[in-house]
Design a protein around this motif. Structure first.
Motif, PDB file in Angstrom:
ATOM      1  N   ILE A 174       0.486  -1.307  -0.080  1.00 56.50           N
ATOM      2  CA  ILE A 174      -0.003  -0.278  -0.513  1.00 56.50           C
ATOM      3  C   ILE A 174       0.661   1.405  -0.159  1.00 56.50           C
ATOM      4  CG2 ILE A 174      -1.664   1.332   1.688  1.00 56.50           C
ATOM      5  CD1 ILE A 174      -3.284  -1.081   2.200  1.00 56.50           C
ATOM      6  N   SER A 175       2.415   1.554   0.602  1.00 59.04           N
ATOM      7  CA  SER A 175       2.785   2.254   0.839  1.00 59.04           C
ATOM      8  C   SER A 175       3.802   2.670   0.118  1.00 59.04           C
ATOM      9  CB  SER A 175       3.232   2.133   2.237  1.00 59.04           C
ATOM     10  OG  SER A 175       3.646   4.209   2.381  1.00 59.04           O
ATOM     11  N   LEU A 176       4.093   3.253  -1.098  1.00 58.31           N
ATOM     12  CA  LEU A 176       5.187   3.369  -2.185  1.00 58.31           C
ATOM     13  C   LEU A 176       5.636   4.697  -1.538  1.00 58.31           C
ATOM     14  CD1 LEU A 176       3.526   1.651  -5.160  1.00 58.31           C
ATOM     15  CD2 LEU A 176       5.237   0.841  -3.066  1.00 58.31           C
ATOM     16  N   GLY A 177       6.328   5.124  -1.220  1.00 59.27           N
ATOM     17  CA  GLY A 177       7.064   6.201  -0.183  1.00 59.27           C
ATOM     18  C   GLY A 177       5.664   7.576  -0.510  1.00 59.27           C
ATOM     19  N   HIS A 178       5.616   8.731  -1.462  1.00 59.69           N
ATOM     20  CA  HIS A 178       4.320   9.339  -1.089  1.00 59.69           C
ATOM     21  C   HIS A 178       3.188   8.845  -2.164  1.00 59.69           C
ATOM     22  CE1 HIS A 178       7.243  11.423   0.760  1.00 59.69           C
ATOM     23  NE2 HIS A 178       7.456  11.911  -0.112  1.00 59.69           N
ATOM     24  N   GLU A 179       3.225   7.405  -1.831  1.00 58.32           N
ATOM     25  CA  GLU A 179       2.235   7.079  -3.480  1.00 58.32           C
ATOM     26  C   GLU A 179       1.458   5.958  -2.309  1.00 58.32           C
ATOM     27  OE1 GLU A 179       3.891   7.666  -7.562  1.00 58.32           O
ATOM     28  OE2 GLU A 179       4.754   5.823  -6.462  1.00 58.32           O
ATOM     29  N   ASN A 180       0.213   5.503  -2.836  1.00 53.21           N
ATOM     30  CA  ASN A 180      -0.695   4.956  -2.529  1.00 53.21           C
ATOM     31  C   ASN A 180      -0.691   3.745  -3.695  1.00 53.21           C
ATOM     32  OD1 ASN A 180      -3.427   3.378  -0.980  1.00 53.21           O
ATOM     33  ND2 ASN A 180      -3.386   5.255  -0.557  1.00 53.21           N
ATOM     34  N   GLY A 181      -0.396   2.068  -3.190  1.00 54.88           N
ATOM     35  CA  GLY A 181      -0.811   1.205  -3.491  1.00 54.88           C
ATOM     36  C   GLY A 181      -2.095   0.968  -4.228  1.00 54.88           C
ATOM     37  N   LEU A 182      -2.430   0.680  -3.842  1.00 54.61           N
ATOM     38  CA  LEU A 182      -3.735   1.055  -4.034  1.00 54.61           C
ATOM     39  C   LEU A 182      -4.721   1.103  -5.480  1.00 54.61           C
ATOM     40  CD1 LEU A 182      -6.566   0.191  -0.235  1.00 54.61           C
ATOM     41  CD2 LEU A 182      -4.942  -1.247  -2.048  1.00 54.61           C
ATOM     42  N   GLU A 183      -4.318   2.313  -5.098  1.00 52.42           N
ATOM     43  CA  GLU A 183      -4.389   3.072  -7.234  1.00 52.42           C
ATOM     44  C   GLU A 183      -3.204   2.599  -8.104  1.00 52.42           C
ATOM     45  OE1 GLU A 183      -6.131   6.210  -7.048  1.00 52.42           O
ATOM     46  OE2 GLU A 183      -6.503   5.928  -5.251  1.00 52.42           O
ATOM     47  N   LEU A 184      -2.575   1.790  -8.185  1.00 47.33           N
ATOM     48  CA  LEU A 184      -1.895   0.712  -8.979  1.00 47.33           C
ATOM     49  C   LEU A 184      -2.750   0.059  -9.060  1.00 47.33           C
ATOM     50  CD1 LEU A 184       0.019  -0.040 -10.246  1.00 47.33           C
ATOM     51  CD2 LEU A 184       1.662  -1.013  -8.312  1.00 47.33           C
ATOM     52  N   VAL A 185      -3.531  -0.740  -8.198  1.00 43.79           N
ATOM     53  CA  VAL A 185      -4.810  -2.445  -8.570  1.00 43.79           C
ATOM     54  C   VAL A 185      -5.341  -1.345  -8.372  1.00 43.79           C
ATOM     55  CG1 VAL A 185      -6.180  -3.206  -6.634  1.00 43.79           C
ATOM     56  CG2 VAL A 185      -3.747  -2.806  -5.657  1.00 43.79           C
ATOM     57  N   LYS A 186      -5.970   0.026  -8.807  1.00 45.59           N
ATOM     58  CA  LYS A 186      -6.898  -0.020  -9.941  1.00 45.59           C
ATOM     59  C   LYS A 186      -6.554  -0.424 -10.936  1.00 45.59           C
ATOM     60  CE  LYS A 186      -9.335   3.329  -5.912  1.00 45.59           C
ATOM     61  NZ  LYS A 186      -9.708   4.613  -6.111  1.00 45.59           N
ATOM     62  N   THR A 187      -5.897   0.476 -11.421  1.00 43.59           N
ATOM     63  CA  THR A 187      -4.865   0.893 -12.343  1.00 43.59           C
ATOM     64  C   THR A 187      -4.935  -0.313 -13.411  1.00 43.59           C
ATOM     65  OG1 THR A 187      -4.006   2.768 -12.330  1.00 43.59           O
ATOM     66  CG2 THR A 187      -3.322   1.932 -14.010  1.00 43.59           C
ATOM     67  N   ILE A 188      -4.039  -1.225 -12.370  1.00 44.24           N
ATOM     68  CA  ILE A 188      -3.849  -2.724 -13.265  1.00 44.24           C
ATOM     69  C   ILE A 188      -5.571  -3.494 -13.136  1.00 44.24           C
ATOM     70  CG2 ILE A 188      -3.123  -5.233 -12.702  1.00 44.24           C
ATOM     71  CD1 ILE A 188      -1.007  -3.965 -11.105  1.00 44.24           C
ATOM     72  N   LYS A 189      -6.379  -3.326 -12.740  1.00 39.16           N
ATOM     73  CA  LYS A 189      -7.493  -3.549 -12.366  1.00 39.16           C
ATOM     74  C   LYS A 189      -8.421  -3.009 -13.661  1.00 39.16           C
ATOM     75  CE  LYS A 189     -11.444  -6.250 -10.878  1.00 39.16           C
ATOM     76  NZ  LYS A 189     -11.915  -7.025 -10.704  1.00 39.16           N
ATOM     77  N   SER A 190      -8.300  -2.110 -13.878  1.00 42.34           N
ATOM     78  CA  SER A 190      -9.517  -1.373 -14.879  1.00 42.34           C
ATOM     79  C   SER A 190      -8.366  -2.230 -16.411  1.00 42.34           C
ATOM     80  CB  SER A 190      -9.028  -0.206 -15.348  1.00 42.34           C
ATOM     81  OG  SER A 190      -8.097   0.520 -14.768  1.00 42.34           O
TER      82      SER A 190
END
Length: 218
Positions: free
Chosen positions: A58-74
């Motif tokens: 989830i915690s990727l520096g200042h980024e939220n890994g769940l945003e990546l999950v959403k992108t991959i899902k779509s």
């Protein structure tokens, strides 16, 4: 011949990432084909490497890994995602599943838990710890009785994070420092939370946040 399952690992801690590679590649049919530390690196890796399953912090520096999950899902729905995090699953697992993840594993769990989660996902099933499954069932039953809405259904991921820190006793300045954001930005998040949850003022919000955090610790 066994089918090779190819993994992408996304985590900004090199030692932990190395440990995940070791655990995964100890299984003969598992192969790590890409690693990344940021969302941009992960998306670039997905464009270059063949991947069946992504393990994402989830915690990727200042980024939220769940945003990546959403992108991959779509954009790449054939790739399954497992979230691996130090954050309490009682607060974040539900958000991870809604983002598109198929499993949530806390970093302090034994390697066998991760391997179990991978097997569940490969069989088309969702993996959560027994405590989390029971908690979600209890929450569903409670909502049916009280018709209360779980805050995480209304709030963004960042707003949930701010609510959690408020409930843990952090002030606005401390939250800003913790999340590396400005005090002004935290106040905007706080106002958004109050508006979405129909809470009258900052004091009432803090009381609500404390109660919410405690209810998720049971």
């Amino acid at each position: 011949m066994q089918q090779i399952i190819r993994f992408l690992i996304v985590d900004d801690h090199p030692l932990f990432r190395q440990g995940l590679v070791s655990v995964i590649e100890n299984e003969t049919r598992y192969q790590v084909t890409a690693e990344a530390t940021t969302i941009a690196e992960a998306l670039d890796a997905l464009a270059r490497a063949q991947v069946d399953l992504a393990l994402i912090d989830i915690s990727l520096g200042h980024e939220n890994g769940l945003e990546l999950v959403k992108t991959i899902k779509s954009s790449r729905p054939e790739i399954q995602c497992i979230v691996i995090s130090m954050y309490d699953e009682l607060i974040y697992a539900s958000s991870a599943l809604k983002a598109g993840a198929r499993a949530y594993v806390m970093k302090q769990e034994a390697p066998s838990s991760l391997l179990d989660a991978i097997e569940h996902v490969l069989k088309g099933r969702i993996y959560l710890s027994e405590d989390m499954r029971q908690h979600m069932l209890d929450t569903m039953l409670l909502q049916e009785k009280t018709e209360e809405i779980e805050p995480t259904q209304l709030l963004s991921l960042r707003e949930v994070e701010v609510l959690r820190l408020l409930g843990q006793g952090f002030g606005v300045t401390e939250i800003a420092q913790t999340l590396n954001l400005s005090v002004k930005t935290i106040n905007v998040y706080r106002d958004n939370i109050r508006r979405k949850l129909s809470i009258s003022d900052a004091n009432a919000l803090r009381k609500f946040a404390i109660k919410w955090v405690k209810s998720n610790e049971r």
